[in-house]
Design a protein around this motif. Structure first.
Motif, PDB file in Angstrom:
ATOM      1  N   GLN A  73       0.831  -1.214   0.000  1.00  0.00           N
ATOM      2  CA  GLN A  73       0.000   0.000   0.000  1.00  0.00           C
ATOM      3  C   GLN A  73       0.863   1.260   0.000  1.00  0.00           C
ATOM      4  OE1 GLN A  73      -2.249  -0.861   3.539  1.00  0.00           O
ATOM      5  NE2 GLN A  73      -3.815  -2.044   2.442  1.00  0.00           N
ATOM      6  N   GLU A 122       2.282   1.759  -3.458  1.00  0.00           N
ATOM      7  CA  GLU A 122       1.225   2.212  -4.361  1.00  0.00           C
ATOM      8  C   GLU A 122       0.994   3.716  -4.198  1.00  0.00           C
ATOM      9  OE1 GLU A 122      -3.405   1.070  -5.579  1.00  0.00           O
ATOM     10  OE2 GLU A 122      -2.404   0.084  -3.900  1.00  0.00           O
ATOM     11  N   PRO A 175       2.705  -3.083 -11.141  1.00  0.00           N
ATOM     12  CA  PRO A 175       2.602  -2.643  -9.732  1.00  0.00           C
ATOM     13  C   PRO A 175       3.046  -3.750  -8.787  1.00  0.00           C
ATOM     14  CG  PRO A 175       0.584  -2.137 -10.954  1.00  0.00           C
ATOM     15  CD  PRO A 175       1.406  -3.032 -11.842  1.00  0.00           C
TER      16      PRO A 175
END
Length: 521
Positions: free
Chosen positions: A216, A219, A240
């Motif tokens: 997270q 990201e 990703p």
């Protein structure tokens, strides 16, 4: 007169010529290997004109495709045309041009037989319509398969020997390294920008202590996996991050200067990115979380000591057990033995959650006032400043080396006068990266100057530790749980004598200071 009539009534045999070359090198020549194979096959078909052989004009050429499998466009088209009834005979220069695999060839021959198509090799001179031709074909193909196996063994032995010497021998590039092909054998060189990201990812995991929060965080930063250009100019990678790719990155021994081959690990000749102590700490944490995966996944009531509080009698982690009575929530920590075998089997049984949590938090308040601890924190703080400067020095050196390599490659391309669309793309990429590296060198140089002026005094440590109450009140319930996991490794409460034992992580208080700085920013 009768012989002319027989010749005229003889049916024609439609012959398709199949050619193949394993690599695409030199295929741009006016007369290449595929043309030579076709010329020999056409001459052979012409010699059988009296038998009614006719060469089909359609080309079935596979340039740059291995014979180890059947995933070839021209071969697939050939098989489609055979099944469509457009071909009577397939002619090749040599048997292994069709296939080097005995199993694949047997499958192809099944299709040939099912459609009444014969197979002819020019150099071996046999025809599968005859029994002797079939026997010879199987023998030759067995030798072709044997040759392919020998080549495979040699390649595997060569890779093993290179790995033992610490050399990189191909494969998908990893984040933090580029492949330098300017010398005889390719080698890994550090990509300074990516190497800094790799170090950050290791730090994030040590701080966040779980893979998903790291995913997270990356990201949010917009970071992605390694991107690179193939020799054909195709861009690959750049996906990703997910939990699998983060785990693969954190466990890759390349980052500590090692090379893995199967179960063995050897010293590599490339420069490491991660220090061994950091890498070992990450491996230990990954192993611990792997063994106890799932024990902290659900914490609906934000229990501070979930997964941290252990029963001194049984040694098991105590489970958080909330219960409601008349709309009021009561929370306890209960020993696993008491849950599974009854409370009479464990001397600890259950402990009221609010009381034990308050005791642990109070213990934290006490330790931050300890003078000996403050001296230790002061030493840790100085060490952190020194480590930050060393990391910036390393990053500056790697950026400088990368810029020198890129400039050298750009000059070499200009001297050799290389041209072409692929080389133009590479030249543009080098120019862009040199400019980006120049900017990064300036930024790191400025950061070094600032870091050199930073220092922690005893008063700074006293002030940071004195703000524990303020920090604790600022945190939300879930953040308090995360902070306690960052500081505490184990808690044991012995209700027989009322003693509370708390084990802290080695850098717990330094982490507390860093957390406090982040909250106030």
């Amino acid at each position: 007169m009768s012989s002319k009539k027989t010749e005229a009534s003889q049916p024609s045999i439609r012959c398709a010529i199949y050619t193949r070359k394993s690599t695409d090198e030199r295929l741009d020549l006016q007369l290449n290997s595929l043309d030579s194979q076709r010329g020999a096959a056409e001459a052979f078909i012409a010699s059988q004109k009296s038998e009614g052989w006719v060469c089909l004009p359609k080309l079935y050429d596979d340039g740059g495709f291995t014979g180890g499998n059947l995933d070839r466009p021209a071969f697939k088209q050939l098989m489609n045309d055979i099944e469509a009834g457009e071909i009577d005979c397939v002619v090749v220069y040599k048997v292994d041009r069709l296939s080097r695999s005995l199993l694949d060839f047997a499958r192809a021959m099944e299709t040939f037989d099912a459609n009444g198509v014969s197979f002819v090799s020019v150099t071996q001179q046999f025809n599968t319509t005859h029994s002797m031709g079939r026997l010879t074909l199987n023998i030759l193909l067995s030798f072709a398969q044997f040759e392919r196996d020998i080549i495979g063994e040699r390649i595997r032995d060569k890779i093993a020997a290179q790995r033992q010497k610490g050399l990189w021998c191909g494969g998908q590039p990893v984040l933090g390294y580029d492949v330098d092909r300017s010398e005889t054998s390719p080698k890994l060189v550090i990509n300074a920008d990516e190497a800094a990201k790799v170090r950050e990812i290791f730090d994030y995991y040590l701080k966040l202590r779980s893979l998903l929060p790291v995913v997270q965080k990356l990201e949010e930063l917009g970071w992605a996996n390694k991107t690179w250009l193939t020799r054909k100019g195709r861009q690959k990678g750049g996906r990703p991050f997910d939990k699998c790719s983060i785990h693969s990155l954190l466990t890759n021994v390349l980052y500590v200067g090692k090379i893995r081959h199967k179960e063995n690990v050897y010293d590599g000749v490339h420069e490491p990115i991660i220090q061994p102590d950091v890498f070992d700490a990450v491996q230990k944490m990954l192993k611990e979380h792997g063994q106890g995966s799932g024990k902290r996944l659900i914490n609906r009531h934000n229990a501070l000591l979930k997964g941290l509080l252990y029963c001194p009698s049984c040694g098991y982690a105590m489970a958080h057990s909330p219960t409601k009575k008349k709309a009021r929530l009561y929370r306890y920590y209960v020993c696993q033995t008491a849950i599974k075998r009854g409370h009479d089997q464990c001397g600890t049984g259950s402990i009221p959650a609010p009381a034990i949590e308050a005791a642990v938090v109070e213990a934290l308040r006490c330790i931050v006032d300890d003078d000996g601890l403050k001296r230790e924190v002061y030493k840790q703080s100085e060490t952190l400043v020194q480590q930050r400067q060393e990391r910036l020095d390393l990053q500056l050196r790697q950026l400088t080396n990368q810029r020198s390599r890129d400039k050298a490659e750009l000059n070499r391309m200009a001297t050799e006068g290389v041209a072409g669309e692929l080389n133009d793309a590479r030249r543009h990429d080098l120019q862009t990266r040199i400019e980006r590296t120049r900017t990064q060198i300036e930024e790191v140089t400025d950061a070094l100057a600032i870091a050199g002026q930073q220092s922690f005094g005893r008063s700074d440590v006293d002030e940071a530790l004195g703000d524990f109450d303020r920090l604790w009140k600022m945190l939300k319930a879930r953040e308090r749980v995360q902070l306690l996991e960052l500081l505490v490794s184990r808690v044991q409460y012995d209700r027989s004598d009322g003693t509370l034992a708390i084990s802290y992580h080695p850098t717990a208080i330094t982490a507390l200071i860093q957390n406090g700085e982040e909250e106030t920013e």
